[in-house]
Design an enzyme around this catalytic site. Structure first.
Site, PDB file in Angstrom:
ATOM      1  N   GLY A   1      28.254  37.316  36.596  1.00 56.29           N
ATOM      2  CA  GLY A   1      29.353  36.796  35.803  1.00 56.29           C
ATOM      3  C   GLY A   1      30.639  36.805  36.612  1.00 56.29           C
ATOM      4  O   GLY A   1      30.783  37.578  37.562  1.00 56.29           O
ATOM      5  N   CYS A   2      31.595  35.961  36.237  1.00 58.91           N
ATOM      6  CA  CYS A   2      32.826  35.856  37.025  1.00 58.91           C
ATOM      7  C   CYS A   2      33.636  37.146  37.001  1.00 58.91           C
ATOM      8  O   CYS A   2      34.062  37.651  38.051  1.00 58.91           O
ATOM      9  CB  CYS A   2      33.654  34.657  36.575  1.00 58.91           C
ATOM     10  SG  CYS A   2      34.101  34.644  34.818  1.00 58.91           S
TER      11      CYS A   2
END
Length: 315
Positions: free
Chosen positions: A115-116
């Site tokens: 995930g970012c």
């Protein structure tokens, strides 16, 4: 022979960006689905099993369904959803964390793209837990500011609407229940006993983000100054072209500000070490659509294919 690639979910923000990155590559054959059939299970199954590598750019439930459609043992999956990031049998797609991470991507058939927010957090936390500097029971907190593209098509439309609410003009804190979907991987990959206290903030620019990890130096397993932490990170990432440790004190060039959109359109990640001998602040800056999403997915593909990791990416 060209590698056959299918993007399941090519109409989403990440899927579109991955598709764009293949436009000038002569080593990839893109398998495309007719727009009217993009949710047709039989057609998706056909294309997944005809591919060498399938990217999943789907909600979690749909990503799990897509994996269940694989019947051809030759097919390799790169999943950008949250669904498989901490599951056994899935390689975590952050090659810079360790040699074992890179090797698992290279040889694996199931790759989960981080995930970012987790990418920014783990770029800072993992080296410290790995090096015996940050204890597993540390009371970890982190915060993040990101562009609105990270929220997908619905949020993009909300922010770009001509009649948007004045509230959208200011940064907005969210995930107030401390149930953000990236927390599970942030805890598991870094090796913490508890999930971090995490406060993400979305702001009114398109892409780019800064993730910060504050530390009390007297709670570390090894008492270190900011300069010593900086030297440690410089050595940890010394051979990694995607990660740049900014010179100590470089934030002074921007009068002590770190802008969230500075790395928009770039596929690398910058790390800043600031603070003082009592309280150290670590920050990572990158594009949530680059190293935080599609760029990371393409990097994983390049590792799997054994080509230069930077192929098709902007560094």
């Amino acid at each position: 022979m060209k590698t056959k690639v299918f993007i399941d979910g090519s109409e989403g923000t990440t899927g579109l960006r991955i598709h764009e990155r293949f436009q000038n590559r002569d080593d990839i054959e893109l398998l495309t689905i007719s727009p009217e059939l993009r949710k047709d299970t039989a057609e998706r199954k056909k294309l997944i099993n005809a591919s060498d590598i399938t990217f999943l750019c789907l909600p979690d439930a749909a990503a799990k369904e897509a994996v269940s459609l694989v019947e051809n043992d030759h097919v390799r999956i790169i999943d950008s959803s949250t669904a498989h990031r901490t599951l056994e049998g899935w390689a975590y797609g952050f090659a810079e964390l360790s040699t074992s991470h890179r090797n698992a991507i290279q040889s694996g058939k199931r790759i989960a793209v981080p995930g970012c927010h987790a990418t920014g957090f783990l770029s800072l936390a993992y080296p410290l837990t790995k090096g015996g500097i940050l204890p597993s029971d540390y009371p970890v907190s982190a915060f993040s500011i990101t562009g609105y593209s990270g929220g997908g098509k619905k949020m993009i439309a909300e922010y770009e609407a001509s009649d948007r609410s004045p509230e959208y003009e200011a940064p907005r804190e969210y995930a107030l229940s401390q149930q953000h979907k990236h927390l599970k991987e942030m805890k598991a990959i870094a090796g913490f006993d508890k999930e971090p206290l995490f406060s993400p903030i979305v702001s009114g620019y398109y892409s780019g983000m800064v993730v910060s990890l504050p530390l009390y130096s007297d709670l570390l397993l090894k008492k270190m100054t900011p300069q010593e932490i900086h030297a440690y990170f410089t050595d940890f990432y010394k051979d990694e072209p995607f990660i740049t440790i900014q010179p100590f004190g470089t934030e002074a060039e921007s009068r002590g500000f770190l802008s969230g959109n500075k790395c928009s359109g770039w596929d690398g990640l910058e790390i800043f070490v600031t603070g003082n001998e009592d309280r150290i602040l670590l920050s990572s800056r990158f594009d949530n659509l680059g190293k935080g999403a599609s760029g990371a997915a393409i990097q994983c593909l390049n590792i799997m294919l054994g080509c230069d990791e930077r192929t098709g990416l902007n560094l």
